[in-house]
Design a protein around this motif. Sequence first.
Motif, PDB file in Angstrom:
ATOM      1  N   VAL A  48       0.851  -1.186   0.000  1.00 33.99           N
ATOM      2  CA  VAL A  48       0.000   0.000   0.000  1.00 33.99           C
ATOM      3  C   VAL A  48       0.888   1.237   0.000  1.00 33.99           C
ATOM      4  CG1 VAL A  48      -1.768   1.307   1.239  1.00 33.99           C
ATOM      5  CG2 VAL A  48      -1.856  -1.189   1.221  1.00 33.99           C
ATOM      6  N   THR A  50       1.088   4.990   0.670  1.00 35.26           N
ATOM      7  CA  THR A  50       0.341   5.997   1.429  1.00 35.26           C
ATOM      8  C   THR A  50       0.656   7.395   0.878  1.00 35.26           C
ATOM      9  OG1 THR A  50       2.099   6.187   3.066  1.00 35.26           O
ATOM     10  CG2 THR A  50       0.346   4.572   3.516  1.00 35.26           C
ATOM     11  N   SER A  76      -3.442   4.030  -0.672  1.00 39.82           N
ATOM     12  CA  SER A  76      -4.403   4.429   0.349  1.00 39.82           C
ATOM     13  C   SER A  76      -5.377   5.428  -0.270  1.00 39.82           C
ATOM     14  CB  SER A  76      -3.695   5.057   1.551  1.00 39.82           C
ATOM     15  OG  SER A  76      -3.166   6.322   1.207  1.00 39.82           O
ATOM     16  N   TRP A  98      -7.679   1.086   1.687  1.00 39.65           N
ATOM     17  CA  TRP A  98      -7.004   1.363   2.944  1.00 39.65           C
ATOM     18  C   TRP A  98      -7.002   2.863   3.166  1.00 39.65           C
ATOM     19  CZ3 TRP A  98      -5.583  -2.402   6.156  1.00 39.65           C
ATOM     20  CH2 TRP A  98      -5.345  -3.680   5.641  1.00 39.65           C
ATOM     21  N   THR A  99      -6.893   3.264   4.418  1.00 36.31           N
ATOM     22  CA  THR A  99      -6.567   4.648   4.732  1.00 36.31           C
ATOM     23  C   THR A  99      -5.109   4.647   5.176  1.00 36.31           C
ATOM     24  OG1 THR A  99      -7.199   4.434   7.046  1.00 36.31           O
ATOM     25  CG2 THR A  99      -8.918   5.184   5.504  1.00 36.31           C
ATOM     26  N   ASP A 100      -4.480   5.819   5.203  1.00 37.65           N
ATOM     27  CA  ASP A 100      -3.104   5.888   5.698  1.00 37.65           C
ATOM     28  C   ASP A 100      -3.026   5.319   7.109  1.00 37.65           C
ATOM     29  OD1 ASP A 100      -2.280   7.122   3.356  1.00 37.65           O
ATOM     30  OD2 ASP A 100      -1.988   9.100   4.268  1.00 37.65           O
ATOM     31  N   TRP A 103      -3.666   1.405   7.285  1.00 39.22           N
ATOM     32  CA  TRP A 103      -2.522   0.636   6.800  1.00 39.22           C
ATOM     33  C   TRP A 103      -1.375   0.688   7.817  1.00 39.22           C
ATOM     34  CZ3 TRP A 103      -1.288  -3.322   4.258  1.00 39.22           C
ATOM     35  CH2 TRP A 103       0.023  -3.576   3.906  1.00 39.22           C
TER      36      TRP A 103
END
Length: 111
Positions: A48, A50, A76, A98-100, A103
Amino acid sequence: MKTVIKENIAFKDMKKYLPERYGTIFPANFRNREERVNMVIFPYDKHVITSRYIQKALQKIKNFTWVTVYFAHGYSTEAKALIKENNGLLFYINDFEWTDEGWAKVKNGIF
């Protein structure tokens, strides 16, 4: 593999810079083949990307005249927004949202 940034690349030449895993997600007939672009290629083992990674890449790009095309395993939500805000296009293998923060918790073993 490290993050690779290429600037002022002819769109028709992009695929030769891509690792095989990303070459399969890149459409051959996408956009004007003579158009110039920037490329940011993240390692595919970083699952991921970010917003922090996008900010670092943006700091290294010298010319924003061209669209910047990003390749990664996944992004993200915040990274996707930052890319779009900065005249970017993104390609990815996995579109899990995902969000920062989410994750970071998973990556650090905090569920």
